[in-house]
Design a protein around this motif. Structure first.
Motif, PDB file in Angstrom:
ATOM      1  N   GLN A 148       0.828  -1.224   0.072  1.00 44.38           N
ATOM      2  CA  GLN A 148       0.067  -0.096  -0.101  1.00 44.38           C
ATOM      3  C   GLN A 148       0.608   1.483  -0.030  1.00 44.38           C
ATOM      4  N   ASN A 333      -6.138  -3.806   7.788  1.00 50.09           N
ATOM      5  CA  ASN A 333      -4.983  -4.589   7.080  1.00 50.09           C
ATOM      6  C   ASN A 333      -5.002  -5.710   7.907  1.00 50.09           C
ATOM      7  N   SER A 366      -2.606  -4.184  -7.091  1.00 55.64           N
ATOM      8  CA  SER A 366      -2.454  -3.260  -5.966  1.00 55.64           C
ATOM      9  C   SER A 366      -1.052  -2.684  -6.188  1.00 55.64           C
ATOM     10  N   SER A 370      -0.188   1.318  -6.456  1.00 57.12           N
ATOM     11  CA  SER A 370       0.996   2.311  -5.521  1.00 57.12           C
ATOM     12  C   SER A 370       1.903   2.728  -6.103  1.00 57.12           C
TER      13      SER A 370
END
Length: 504
Positions: A148, A333, A366, A370
């Motif tokens: 992330q 998370n 993802s 990022s």
């Protein structure tokens, strides 16, 4: 012979043990350090703590020279966090001053110290995760955090939210450890000193502790009152000295933001914005996985519900920013890590195998998202890049004076006191009309306007404008446009002897 073989194996064993104990810390720390080095400049939201750290390190007891007395900002903030970080960074910065290193390296140092505090608190929480849910969950927690962008990017940024985030992570760790009083103390300290809106997280967690009988009502009242009085006394003492008036900063912030609702002057979003924009961007694949994790492990409900309630309560405030709810990310998370661990452990079964493949694909997506967000952020500090370029080119010319005026837009997008260099001089005089620059004795202007009477544009620095989607590979492009223009005063002909890049 056996002793020699054992001696050879010992360094290898020590190295393996070190990686086992601190491997995730090294991964997260390396990513945070990469973001720090690649994007060293700061924005207006960080300006108070950045300037405070600079003044504490370079002006020390000479408070009359501090930046906040000239530019106090909309609401006052506490010096407590800046003092802690500055004390920890001061030995390294003292060495830098001995070798006359540029002040930008001091900025990197204080931000690195802050990042160490954040990641140390996150490590404490992660250890409790390992003890409660196992090694696989801890591993996926670290992997999801590493993939992330926002949490690690923000971890070195001296925002009040990030200073509070250190205490919030400690609170989570104590909560999972079963230490109710320490949990409440950390949340009270974060609320009273750094961010008054942390009370929206404190209330649901305190209710959970009371309902689960982790602490009695009498104990909680005694703990909270004692801690609140101590923290209020600390911030009153510290900040009344530095602000030179009797002051509890977070009380004024609460009055401004919540009672007067003045924060909405900086923009508003719909009630659902945190759930439909902020959390999806910050969590990425962990967002849907976090919801699945609550369903797969009932133990998670008691932790997830209070943090979800925190985001829900915060949604009532019209002015919204992702950093306001950064404290919720570790719990989301964790829930996602529980789901990812369950999918991984059952990956050989038919249905779970499909879920596992989908999860792997989502993790790659993802990672790509990022990377895109990092590239956009890299170009989001044009003021800092413009001043640095001016220093590099201007130092090659022997000018009688080097006086730079920095307008508000430029100052808010990458410039701080740490960006300054000797013998350059700087002005942030505000409220100047366009025609008044001609009458001022500025050598250079850093301005958002491409044309200023009496000055010639020397070069411009591009900044991020917007992302554009299109039907080809790659399916997006990041558009940049000139954001900051550097102008030279026409009265100083020596300026134009240098080679300047020119303006578009």
């Amino acid at each position: 012979m056996e002793r020699q073989e054992a001696a050879k194996q010992k360094p290898c064993t020590n190295s393996s043990s070190l990686l086992q104990r601190h491997g995730w810390d090294l991964l997260l720390g390396a990513i945070a350090a990469f973001y720090l080095i690649m994007v060293p400049y700061t924005k207006v939201e960080e300006s108070f703590n950045v300037q405070a750290m600079h003044d504490l390190l370079y002006h020390q007891q000479h408070i009359y020279r501090y930046d906040h007395l000239e530019f106090p900002g909309v609401v006052p903030r506490t010096f407590t966090g800046a003092i802690i970080v500055s004390i920890l960074a001061s030995p390294v910065i003292a060495m830098m001053q001995l070798f006359h290193a540029a002040k930008i390296y001091s900025l990197l140092t204080v931000r690195l110290v802050l990042g160490c505090l954040v990641l140390s608190a996150l490590r404490f929480f992660r250890i409790q995760v390992r003890r409660k849910f196992g090694l696989h969950v801890e591993a996926f927690f670290a992997i999801l955090t590493a993939m992330q962008f926002h949490l690690l990017f923000y971890s070195t940024r001296p925002l009040p939210n990030i200073l509070a985030f250190v205490l919030v992570n400690l609170a989570y760790g104590f909560w999972f450890e079963g230490n109710a009083t320490s949990t409440l103390k950390c949340l009270i300290a974060a609320t009273a000193i750094f961010r008054c809106d942390t009370v929206l997280l404190f209330i649901p967690i305190a209710l959970e502790l009371l309902l689960s009988k982790s602490i009695s009502l009498l104990q909680s009242i005694k703990c909270c009152v004692n801690t609140a009085v101590l923290c209020m006394g600390l911030t009153l003492l510290v900040d009344s000295i530095f602000w030179q008036r009797i002051l509890w900063p977070e009380l004024e912030v609460f009055w401004f933001n919540s009672v007067l609702n003045r924060s909405s002057e900086w923009g508003t979003h719909a009630f659902h914005w945190y759930f439909t924009s902020a959390l999806p961007r910050s969590l990425l694949v962990a967002y849907p996985l976090s919801l699945l994790g609550v369903l797969l492990d009932r133990r998670m409900i008691r932790y997830f519900a209070p943090v979800f309630s925190f985001v829900l309560l915060y949604s009532k405030l019209p002015h919204k920013e992702l950093r306001f709810i950064i404290g919720s990310v570790p719990i989301f998370n964790l829930s996602a890590a529980i789901a990812a661990s369950r999918v991984y452990n059952n990956r050989r079964k038919k249905i779970w195998k499909l879920l596992f493949l989908m999860m792997l694909g989502s993790l790659l997506v993802s990672l790509g998202c990022s990377a895109i967000m990092f590239m956009a952020s890299y170009d989001n500090y044009p003021g800092g890049y413009a001043l640095n370029a001016l220093h590099q080119i201007g130092d090659s010319r022997h000018l009688p004076t080097k006086m730079v005026h920095i307008d508000s837009f430029t100052a808010m997008n990458g410039i701080s006191r740490f960006s300054e260099e000797y013998p350059w001089r700087y002005s942030k005089e505000e409220g100047l009309a366009l025609g008044e620059y001609r009458d001022k004795n500025f050598t250079f202007l850093l301005n958002e306007l491409p044309f200023v009477d009496g000055y010639k544009c020397l070069f411009a620095v591009n900044g991020f404008s917007r992302a554009l989607l299109h039907p080809r590979f790659p399916p997006f492009s990041l558009l940049k446009e000139p954001k900051v223009f550097v102008h030279g005063n026409l009265r100083y002909q020596e300026i134009f002897l240098a080679s300047w890049p020119g303006c578009p």
